[in-house]
Scaffold this motif. Structure first.
Motif, PDB file in Angstrom:
ATOM      1  N   VAL A 151       0.823  -1.215   0.000  1.00 36.44           N
ATOM      2  CA  VAL A 151       0.000   0.000   0.000  1.00 36.44           C
ATOM      3  C   VAL A 151       0.857   1.266   0.000  1.00 36.44           C
ATOM      4  O   VAL A 151       0.672   2.143  -0.852  1.00 36.44           O
ATOM      5  CB  VAL A 151      -0.996  -0.015   1.178  1.00 36.44           C
ATOM      6  CG1 VAL A 151      -1.682   1.341   1.311  1.00 36.44           C
ATOM      7  CG2 VAL A 151      -2.031  -1.114   0.972  1.00 36.44           C
TER       8      VAL A 151
ATOM      9  N   PRO B 258      -5.593  -6.402  -0.164  1.00 35.80           N
ATOM     10  CA  PRO B 258      -4.468  -6.036   0.700  1.00 35.80           C
ATOM     11  C   PRO B 258      -3.442  -7.168   0.790  1.00 35.80           C
ATOM     12  O   PRO B 258      -3.352  -7.876   1.799  1.00 35.80           O
ATOM     13  CB  PRO B 258      -5.149  -5.774   2.047  1.00 35.80           C
ATOM     14  CG  PRO B 258      -6.343  -6.681   2.036  1.00 35.80           C
ATOM     15  CD  PRO B 258      -6.802  -6.742   0.616  1.00 35.80           C
TER      16      PRO B 258
ATOM     17  N   VAL C 166      -6.154  -0.613  -5.845  1.00 32.33           N
ATOM     18  CA  VAL C 166      -5.649  -1.710  -5.006  1.00 32.33           C
ATOM     19  C   VAL C 166      -6.824  -2.618  -4.694  1.00 32.33           C
ATOM     20  O   VAL C 166      -7.683  -2.289  -3.872  1.00 32.33           O
ATOM     21  CB  VAL C 166      -5.005  -1.179  -3.706  1.00 32.33           C
ATOM     22  CG1 VAL C 166      -4.450  -2.334  -2.889  1.00 32.33           C
ATOM     23  CG2 VAL C 166      -3.911  -0.171  -4.022  1.00 32.33           C
TER      24      VAL C 166
END
Length: 371
Positions: free
Chosen positions: A209, A236, A233
């Motif tokens: 990130v 994660p 994104v």
């Protein structure tokens, strides 16, 4: 007058003549295969050795008659070819140490042959390996020697104020630009030389990130408002690897997209899961696009689709070579899709072994794995 008791059999005679001719040709073929400099091993449907030539004894360590009829997997068990063979030998294997010969290198290929048979071919590439090492050493040494004089030249150019000699201002600006470009080429060559001598990277926790956010800022700074830059994104997921090298590879792809996309174009940075439980970092642009004939050669050093366009953009011609080597060290691959006039997508595809998901990433961060 006595009659011969031997009754002629034309069909039998023709069959015998044909049999002798075929046998002669088979002996010639076996003799030719036996003198080939490349190792040749003929395997049956269950991968037992049926026949091999003299080069196979030299390059693969086989011995006759001891190894005839043995399983090839047993003969390669304690060699660098073993993992490749166990994995199915689907792709050619390049530059591995020859069994029993630490100073020799071979490439190996497994080909289908006849009815469920296989042909194992191995070629001695020791001389090519030596030449490649000489080339690497030469490039590294020359690049290192050029770094200092280029730094001195660039330093003196910075001391010259164009306002003191207005008539030379264009010349000084061009000299500064070319000095900076030469310096970047030298730095990229040194980076490539370092990557080529590595055989692995440390398993550090790469937090994606913040890395992706940094890449977006770099793209916007380089674009200076000329493009629309987006970041997506999807999951994660973090990576295991070298933060410095991965940042270098991703940054090269992002900067290339900015350089080769006209004003008003779009650049999309994406990090998402991929097939087979992997993950993909991709950079998509709406730039000029690349003809299909050039795509296979894009990762070669200094290869340019358009020389004039590359010079105008300030590229060194080494960025994609660096990307390829970084990905190789992370057991990843570069996938390129492009169409002239419609843009390009450069994707770095990582396997599941390089991923940290959910609790794994949190545990790695809590344990203080460096980033």
């Amino acid at each position: 007058m006595l009659q011969s008791s031997v009754t002629p059999h034309p069909e039998r005679d023709r069959l015998m003549t044909r049999t002798r001719r075929i046998a002669s040709r088979l002996r010639d073929l076996r003799s030719a295969a036996g003198t080939l400099p490349d190792a040749v091993v003929l395997l049956d449907h269950s991968q037992h050795v049926r026949w091999f030539n003299h080069a196979a004894e030299e390059l693969l360590g086989l011995k006759r008659p001891r190894d005839r009829g043995r399983l090839m997997s047993d003969l390669l068990r304690h060699t660098e070819l073993a993992p490749w063979w166990i994995d199915g030998a689907r792709e050619p294997l390049n530059d591995v140490t020859a069994p029993g010969h630490p100073n020799r290198h071979v490439t190996a290929t497994l080909l289908p042959f006849g009815s469920r048979q296989r042909l194992l071919l191995a070629r001695d590439t020791s001389h090519l390996t030596r030449l490649e090492q000489i080339r690497r050493d030469f490039v590294a040494n020359v690049s290192h020697e050029l770094r200092t004089p280029l730094t001195v030249i660039h330093g003196y150019l910075e001391l010259l104020d164009p306002e003191d000699v207005p008539e030379l201002a264009p010349v000084l600006d061009e000299m500064r630009a070319q000095s900076k470009r030469m310096g970047q080429i030298v730095e990229d060559l040194l980076t490539l030389s370092r990557l080529e001598t590595q055989d692995h990277v440390a398993d550090e926790h790469v937090q994606m990130v913040p890395l992706l956010a940094s890449l977006r800022k770099e793209a916007e700074a380089l674009s200076q408002g000329r493009h629309t830059v987006t970041l997506d994104v999807v999951a994660p997921i973090d990576l295991l690897g070298s933060p410095k090298d991965l940042h270098s590879a991703f940054s090269n792809l992002v900067s290339n997209a900015v350089r080769y996309t006209p004003t008003g174009g779009r650049i999309a940075i994406r990090w998402a899961p991929s097939e087979s439980d992997g993950a993909t970092f991709s950079v998509q642009d709406s730039g000029f696009g690349i003809p299909a004939a050039h795509i296979a050669r894009l990762t070669e050093r200094f290869y340019r689709v358009s020389s004039s366009r590359s010079r105008d953009s300030g590229g060194t011609g080494l960025g994609l070579s660096i990307v390829k080597h970084v990905l190789n060290l992370h057991q990843a691959r570069l996938a390129i899709e492009s169409e002239p006039g419609k843009g390009s997508t450069f994707a770095c595809v990582f396997g599941p072994d390089r991923l940290l998901r959910g609790t794994q990433a949190a545990e790695a961060a809590a344990a203080g794995v460096p980033y």
